[in-house]
Scaffold this motif. Structure first.
Motif, PDB file in Angstrom:
ATOM      1  N   GLY A 113       0.772  -1.238   0.000  1.00  0.00           N
ATOM      2  CA  GLY A 113       0.000   0.000   0.000  1.00  0.00           C
ATOM      3  C   GLY A 113       0.800   1.283   0.000  1.00  0.00           C
ATOM      4  N   TYR A 114       2.117   1.209  -0.027  1.00  0.00           N
ATOM      5  CA  TYR A 114       2.939   2.415   0.033  1.00  0.00           C
ATOM      6  C   TYR A 114       2.846   3.266  -1.237  1.00  0.00           C
ATOM      7  CZ  TYR A 114       5.074   0.281   4.153  1.00  0.00           C
ATOM      8  OH  TYR A 114       5.279  -0.271   5.388  1.00  0.00           O
ATOM      9  N   LEU A 115       2.438   2.658  -2.344  1.00  0.00           N
ATOM     10  CA  LEU A 115       2.384   3.388  -3.618  1.00  0.00           C
ATOM     11  C   LEU A 115       0.980   3.890  -3.950  1.00  0.00           C
ATOM     12  CD1 LEU A 115       4.654   1.049  -5.787  1.00  0.00           C
ATOM     13  CD2 LEU A 115       5.317   2.987  -4.331  1.00  0.00           C
ATOM     14  N   ASP A 116       0.026   3.652  -3.085  1.00  0.00           N
ATOM     15  CA  ASP A 116      -1.362   3.993  -3.404  1.00  0.00           C
ATOM     16  C   ASP A 116      -1.599   5.492  -3.584  1.00  0.00           C
ATOM     17  OD1 ASP A 116      -1.930   1.324  -3.322  1.00  0.00           O
ATOM     18  OD2 ASP A 116      -3.062   1.381  -1.436  1.00  0.00           O
ATOM     19  N   SER A 117      -0.856   6.334  -2.883  1.00  0.00           N
ATOM     20  CA  SER A 117      -1.160   7.769  -2.919  1.00  0.00           C
ATOM     21  C   SER A 117       0.017   8.649  -3.339  1.00  0.00           C
ATOM     22  CB  SER A 117      -1.681   8.214  -1.550  1.00  0.00           C
ATOM     23  OG  SER A 117      -0.706   7.964  -0.561  1.00  0.00           O
ATOM     24  N   VAL A 118       1.050   8.052  -3.943  1.00  0.00           N
ATOM     25  CA  VAL A 118       2.186   8.854  -4.425  1.00  0.00           C
ATOM     26  C   VAL A 118       2.549   8.456  -5.853  1.00  0.00           C
ATOM     27  CG1 VAL A 118       3.206   9.208  -2.134  1.00  0.00           C
ATOM     28  CG2 VAL A 118       3.931   7.256  -3.513  1.00  0.00           C
ATOM     29  N   LYS A 119       3.122   9.381  -6.580  1.00  0.00           N
ATOM     30  CA  LYS A 119       3.600   9.066  -7.925  1.00  0.00           C
ATOM     31  C   LYS A 119       4.728   8.043  -7.818  1.00  0.00           C
ATOM     32  CE  LYS A 119       2.304  13.440 -10.072  1.00  0.00           C
ATOM     33  NZ  LYS A 119       1.000  12.948 -10.401  1.00  0.00           N
ATOM     34  N   HIS A 120       4.765   7.104  -8.754  1.00  0.00           N
ATOM     35  CA  HIS A 120       5.749   6.018  -8.695  1.00  0.00           C
ATOM     36  C   HIS A 120       5.867   5.363 -10.063  1.00  0.00           C
ATOM     37  CE1 HIS A 120       1.792   4.232  -8.012  1.00  0.00           C
ATOM     38  NE2 HIS A 120       2.269   3.186  -8.678  1.00  0.00           N
ATOM     39  N   THR A 121       6.836   4.473 -10.185  1.00  0.00           N
ATOM     40  CA  THR A 121       6.995   3.677 -11.390  1.00  0.00           C
ATOM     41  C   THR A 121       7.374   2.257 -11.002  1.00  0.00           C
ATOM     42  OG1 THR A 121       7.893   3.677 -13.636  1.00  0.00           O
ATOM     43  CG2 THR A 121       9.453   4.170 -11.842  1.00  0.00           C
ATOM     44  N   SER A 122       7.498   1.416 -12.009  1.00  0.00           N
ATOM     45  CA  SER A 122       7.916   0.029 -11.840  1.00  0.00           C
ATOM     46  C   SER A 122       8.352  -0.460 -13.215  1.00  0.00           C
ATOM     47  CB  SER A 122       6.758  -0.815 -11.286  1.00  0.00           C
ATOM     48  OG  SER A 122       7.174  -2.166 -11.093  1.00  0.00           O
ATOM     49  N   ASN A 123       8.397  -1.750 -13.403  1.00  0.00           N
ATOM     50  CA  ASN A 123       8.765  -2.281 -14.722  1.00  0.00           C
ATOM     51  C   ASN A 123       7.679  -2.020 -15.752  1.00  0.00           C
ATOM     52  OD1 ASN A 123      11.078  -3.185 -13.525  1.00  0.00           O
ATOM     53  ND2 ASN A 123      10.409  -5.297 -13.357  1.00  0.00           N
ATOM     54  N   ASP A 124       6.429  -2.014 -15.297  1.00  0.00           N
ATOM     55  CA  ASP A 124       5.276  -1.781 -16.159  1.00  0.00           C
ATOM     56  C   ASP A 124       4.051  -1.810 -15.258  1.00  0.00           C
ATOM     57  OD1 ASP A 124       4.089  -1.768 -19.003  1.00  0.00           O
ATOM     58  OD2 ASP A 124       3.014  -3.425 -18.040  1.00  0.00           O
ATOM     59  N   LEU A 125       3.019  -1.064 -15.610  1.00  0.00           N
ATOM     60  CA  LEU A 125       1.822  -1.038 -14.773  1.00  0.00           C
ATOM     61  C   LEU A 125       1.159  -2.414 -14.694  1.00  0.00           C
ATOM     62  CD1 LEU A 125      -0.222   0.429 -13.031  1.00  0.00           C
ATOM     63  CD2 LEU A 125      -1.383   1.154 -15.147  1.00  0.00           C
ATOM     64  N   ASP A 126       1.023  -3.088 -15.823  1.00  0.00           N
ATOM     65  CA  ASP A 126       0.394  -4.412 -15.802  1.00  0.00           C
ATOM     66  C   ASP A 126       1.203  -5.402 -14.962  1.00  0.00           C
ATOM     67  OD1 ASP A 126      -1.755  -3.610 -17.324  1.00  0.00           O
ATOM     68  OD2 ASP A 126      -0.855  -4.235 -19.223  1.00  0.00           O
ATOM     69  N   TYR A 127       2.531  -5.293 -15.047  1.00  0.00           N
ATOM     70  CA  TYR A 127       3.419  -6.133 -14.239  1.00  0.00           C
ATOM     71  C   TYR A 127       3.149  -5.886 -12.750  1.00  0.00           C
ATOM     72  CZ  TYR A 127       7.798  -7.164 -11.756  1.00  0.00           C
ATOM     73  OH  TYR A 127       8.728  -7.583 -10.840  1.00  0.00           O
ATOM     74  N   LEU A 128       3.116  -4.628 -12.369  1.00  0.00           N
ATOM     75  CA  LEU A 128       2.912  -4.264 -10.963  1.00  0.00           C
ATOM     76  C   LEU A 128       1.561  -4.786 -10.468  1.00  0.00           C
ATOM     77  CD1 LEU A 128       3.974  -2.746  -8.496  1.00  0.00           C
ATOM     78  CD2 LEU A 128       3.175  -0.621  -9.522  1.00  0.00           C
ATOM     79  N   LYS A 129       0.535  -4.616 -11.266  1.00  0.00           N
ATOM     80  CA  LYS A 129      -0.804  -5.076 -10.883  1.00  0.00           C
ATOM     81  C   LYS A 129      -0.874  -6.600 -10.774  1.00  0.00           C
ATOM     82  CE  LYS A 129      -4.122  -3.043 -13.269  1.00  0.00           C
ATOM     83  NZ  LYS A 129      -4.785  -2.325 -14.389  1.00  0.00           N
ATOM     84  N   SER A 130      -0.171  -7.297 -11.645  1.00  0.00           N
ATOM     85  CA  SER A 130      -0.252  -8.760 -11.621  1.00  0.00           C
ATOM     86  C   SER A 130       0.537  -9.365 -10.455  1.00  0.00           C
ATOM     87  CB  SER A 130       0.228  -9.359 -12.940  1.00  0.00           C
ATOM     88  OG  SER A 130       1.614  -9.171 -13.104  1.00  0.00           O
ATOM     89  N   VAL A 131       1.663  -8.764 -10.098  1.00  0.00           N
ATOM     90  CA  VAL A 131       2.491  -9.308  -9.018  1.00  0.00           C
ATOM     91  C   VAL A 131       1.993  -8.853  -7.643  1.00  0.00           C
ATOM     92  CG1 VAL A 131       4.834  -9.447  -8.068  1.00  0.00           C
ATOM     93  CG2 VAL A 131       4.505  -9.474 -10.540  1.00  0.00           C
TER      94      VAL A 131
END
Length: 193
Positions: A113-131
């Motif tokens: 839940g640390y990324l719920d209310s701040v701007k952020h990135t990852s490898n890809d949005l779909d990747y982040l949602k799936s993992v």
């Protein structure tokens, strides 16, 4: 000169290249205390086969001393095999300390839940949602190599140089101009006097 303490969490199979630009620069700075730790203080082997003996165990890390916590990626995050760091991360977050995560480590921050209310990135949005099925920060996702928002630094796994730059800035390691000069050298092979 105030000493800044950077702690890097290591585990079997961590992605060693994701911190390979960061650690040499921090290690050579007198104003930085760089420490590595594992859950139990035992040696681990990186994804690249490097055998590493950490400085400390998790129990020896004093949250009040930490300036920046670095979480490198690795498939252990994706497989939800990392256990034991929740309390430290929560304590650091509540204290306003910087937490820097790259690649798969961003999924841990997303899941918690640390990324719920701040701007952020990852490898890809779909990747982040799936993992990270509990992740609810889609509206704050940035298609960027690295993002700093408040006390969190997140980066794509192909961006170890950008990740290092964001941490250098947070630590005020050098002037903005000197950091940009370093970036141009390592990213583009350009050195200017």
């Amino acid at each position: 000169m105030e000493l800044k303490h950077v702690y890097i969490f290591l585990f079997d199979g961590y992605s060693d290249w994701e911190i390979s630009y960061l650690t040499p620069e921090l290690f050579k700075e007198e104003k930085i205390s760089l420490k590595t730790f594992t859950i139990n203080g035992a040696a681990i082997t990186s994804m690249g086969g490097l055998k590493i003996t950490p400085d400390l165990s998790l129990a020896q890390v004093k949250a009040e001393e930490v300036s920046v916590l670095v979480l490198p990626g690795g498939t252990a995050w994706e497989e939800h095999k990392i256990e034991g760091i929740d309390e430290l991360v929560a304590d650091l977050y509540q204290a306003g300390k910087t937490i820097a995560a790259i690649c798969a480590a961003t999924t841990y921050l997303g899941e918690k839940g640390y990324l719920d209310s701040v701007k952020h990135t990852s490898n890809d949005l779909d990747y982040l949602k799936s993992v990270a099925p509990a992740y609810k920060g889609e509206h704050n996702y940035q298609q960027a190599l690295a993002v700093t928002a408040h006390q969190l630094i997140t980066a794509n796994g192909i961006a170890p140089i950008e990740f290092a730059v964001e941490i250098f800035k947070k630590l005020e390691l050098h002037s903005e101009a000197a950091i940009e000069k370093w970036f141009q050298l390592f990213k583009n092979g350009i050195w200017s006097e």
